[in-house]
Design an enzyme around this catalytic site. Structure first.
Site, PDB file in Angstrom:
ATOM      1  CB  THR A   1     -35.882 -48.685 -12.606  1.00 39.70           C
ATOM      2  OG1 THR A   1     -36.352 -47.876 -13.975  1.00 39.70           O
ATOM      3  CG2 THR A   1     -36.606 -50.073 -12.747  1.00 39.70           C
TER       4      THR A   1
ATOM      5  CG  PHE B   1     -44.994 -32.181 -19.204  1.00 37.81           C
ATOM      6  CD1 PHE B   1     -45.300 -33.623 -19.370  1.00 37.81           C
ATOM      7  CD2 PHE B   1     -45.759 -31.548 -18.165  1.00 37.81           C
ATOM      8  CE1 PHE B   1     -46.422 -34.188 -18.718  1.00 37.81           C
ATOM      9  CE2 PHE B   1     -46.902 -32.077 -17.657  1.00 37.81           C
ATOM     10  CZ  PHE B   1     -47.349 -33.332 -17.812  1.00 37.81           C
TER      11      PHE B   1
ATOM     12  CB  ALA C   1     -37.021 -32.476 -23.794  1.00 35.71           C
TER      13      ALA C   1
ATOM     14  CG  LEU D   1     -46.171 -42.499 -14.482  1.00 35.53           C
ATOM     15  CD1 LEU D   1     -47.090 -43.634 -13.736  1.00 35.53           C
ATOM     16  CD2 LEU D   1     -44.815 -42.866 -14.866  1.00 35.53           C
TER      17      LEU D   1
ATOM     18  CB  ALA E   1     -47.110 -37.110 -21.208  1.00 32.92           C
ATOM     19  CG  ASN E   2     -42.103 -38.993 -19.970  1.00 31.50           C
ATOM     20  OD1 ASN E   2     -42.298 -38.034 -20.588  1.00 31.50           O
ATOM     21  ND2 ASN E   2     -41.302 -39.451 -19.068  1.00 31.50           N
TER      22      ASN E   2
ATOM     23  CB  CYS F   1     -37.655 -39.994 -17.953  1.00 29.58           C
ATOM     24  SG  CYS F   1     -36.973 -39.059 -16.574  1.00 29.58           S
TER      25      CYS F   1
ATOM     26  CE  LYS G   1     -32.912 -34.233 -26.413  1.00 27.06           C
ATOM     27  NZ  LYS G   1     -33.970 -33.731 -25.700  1.00 27.06           N
TER      28      LYS G   1
END
Ligand code: NAD
Ligand code: UGA
Length: 463
Positions: free
Chosen positions: A95, A163, A165, A222, A224-225, A277, A340
């Site tokens: 960002t 995609f 993770a 964008l 999907a997230n 993300c 995570k």
């Protein structure tokens, strides 16, 4: 130059995505030469060592197997550009934190420098694959930069968002739900797209390779997230209501998720989502919507981030209120710091916000994490206050007033909580920000237990 390989593939940007994706391509395609380059020399040194710059289950094994055979890590970006026919661009797109769009838009400076670097070093036609998550129409900007010199070198730009993770990157890359490739729908564009399809067909079934125009491909990533993050904010919003009404968020997630139209994944209530993300990509989407005058659409997506901020703050307020409205000099142990489980990555981890807020309340912090202590130190080094980083969870909890579970690492479920309780200051509190522990059992041991979206189990009647 002698070519021993069928194709030469280059990846500019050896981070989480570049390193893992290229290791997988090299592993599945021994007939291709795959090179990863980066401006960060230390990162490349680590990729060439036994201590890779990122922790990802299964990654070290495939890097060790292919490195030096058909997988190379280098800082010579020019040479890489010259010898490759396909160039993946996998640089960071954080960002923006300055100027117009600060705090919302994507910072495209790394991406633009890469585009110019390719243009200046290339001596032959190339296929350029945008692998990062980018605002819609970025591929068009790439095309404009690359063709600006009119030097007769042709560049075909493809959008191939990733995609994967973190924590499951190798599994996701090996067996993806889909691979998405966007191109210009001209004969040249489609020819370039087919070349990339051929790379993935080495291991991905053809029916899982989706092709589209470039702009849809860019916006799909964008979206999907945003959808994934929206599910977490939806379940977290309901978790707040559960705590007021004695309903149980796990039972609701089960009842809702067994509807096959909704599905059961991504319905774990938590202290909030983190990671490099989700927030950045939603803010980017919000910025794009505002740019095009779509304020209602922007507000809709922005609320996903607002609920996430609310959830993190709610967690802190629960700690403050239940621990008699003061945290001054209380010792709080954080179980987990990574955003995570199964990763050492702490980018945008909710633990960072929780730590900052606890220090503002003048609490003392003890941080424990099996993989993320070094990153935690870097994240918190500018904050004032008393912070300890302790590798052993038993030692970390000793003498503490409370434990707050930040990350759903398996190890925390296997701990001896009787031993931990005995070593803690009393009354002992446990705030389970991931709902991974056996709350009834902890209550029996003597803890005052505060899960997410479930009735709290307190030995004090007025809490
Ligand atoms: P990262 O920060 O881990 O790695 C980016 C790398 O690019 C860094 O090592 C940096 O040194 C290098 N770099 C920057 N400018 C460069 C330049 N001019 N030349 C050469 N190297 C340069 O980033 P990441 O997490 O791998 O993300 C990359 C992109 O993929 C982002 O757009 C991100 O949104 C997207 N993405 C990330 C994930 C994830 O799980 N991390 C998943 C899917 C998509
Ligand atoms: C996410 C997406 O899942 C990937 O598909 C995408 O490629 C990637 O972002 C990206 O573009 O960077 P990642 O951030 O690595 O991947 O990890 P996730 O598993 O999505 O978890 C994100 C956050 O949500 C974590 O903090 C996780 O703990 C949290 N989460 C996840 C919940 O709180 N509840 C859930 O049910 C699921």
């Amino acid at each position: 130059m002698k070519k021993d390989f069928e194709k030469n593939i280059l990846c500019i940007g050896g981070g989480y995505v570049g390193g893992s994706t290229m290791a997988m391509i090299a592993n599945k395609c021994p007939h291709y030469k795959v090179t990863v380059v980066d401006i960060n020399h230390e990162r490349i040194r680590q990729w060439n060592s036994d201590h890779l710059p990122i922790y990802e289950p299964g990654l070290a094994k495939i890097v060790a197997k292919n490195r030096g055979g058909n997988l190379f890590f280098s800082t010579d970006i020019d040479a890489g550009i010259k010898e490759s026919e396909i160039i993946f661009v996998c640089v960071n797109t954080p960002t923006k934190n300055f100027g117009t769009g600060a705090g919302m838009a994507a910072d495209l400076q790394y991406w633009e420098k890469t585009a110019r670097h390719i243009r200046n070093a290339a001596e032959s036609d190339k296929i350029i694959v945008d692998k990062g998550t980018l605002p819609v129409k970025t591929a068009l900007a790439m095309e404009r930069i690359l063709t600006a010199t009119g030097n007769n070198i042709h560049f075909d730009i493809l959008s191939n968002p990733e995609f994967l993770a973190e924590g499951t990157a190798i599994r996701d890359l090996e067996n993806p739900d889909r691979v998405l490739i966007g191109s210009r729908e001209t004969s040249r564009g489609i020819k370039a797209r087919d070349e990339l399809v051929a790379v993935y067909k080495n291991w991905v079934p053809e029916e899982k390779i989706i092709t589209s125009d470039i702009w849809s491909s860019e916006l799909s990533k964008l979206t999907a997230n945003a959808f994934l993050a929206q599910r977490i904010s939806s379940i977290n919003a309901v978790s707040a209501l559960c705590e007021k009404t004695d309903a149980d968020i796990n039972k609701i997630a089960l009842a809702v998720g067994t509807d096959s139209r909704i599905g059961d994944k991504f319905l774990n209530a938590s202290v909030g989502f983190g990671g490099s993300c989700f927030q950045k990509d939603i803010l980017n989407l919000v910025y794009l919507c505002r740019y095009y005058g779509l304020d209602e659409v922007a507000d809709y997506w922005e609320s996903v981030v607002k609920i996430n901020d609310y959830q993190k703050e709610r967690f802190i307020l629960t700690m403050l209120h239940t621990m008699f409205n003061t945290l001054v000099d209380k010792k709080i142990c954080l179980f987990g710091f990574a955003f995570k489980a199964n990763t050492g990555d702490t980018r945008e981890s909710p633990a960072i916000h929780i730590s900052r807020r606890l220090l503002e309340e003048k609490a003392e912090l003890v941080i424990n994490d099996p993989r993320a202590l070094e990153n935690a130190k870097a994240d918190l080094h500018k904050l004032e206050g008393n912070i300890k980083y302790i590798e052993d969870p038993y030692e970390a909890a000793t003498g503490c007033d409370a434990i707050a579970v930040m990350t759903e690492w398996d190890i925390y479920q296997k701990l001896d909580f009787v031993r931990i309780y005995q070593s803690m200051s009393k009354p002992a509190f446990l705030f389970d920000g991931r709902n991974i522990l056996d709350h009834a059992r902890l209550f029996e041991i003597g803890f005052n237990v505060f899960p997410i979206g479930k009735r709290s189990l307190s030995h004090f009647h007025n809490i």
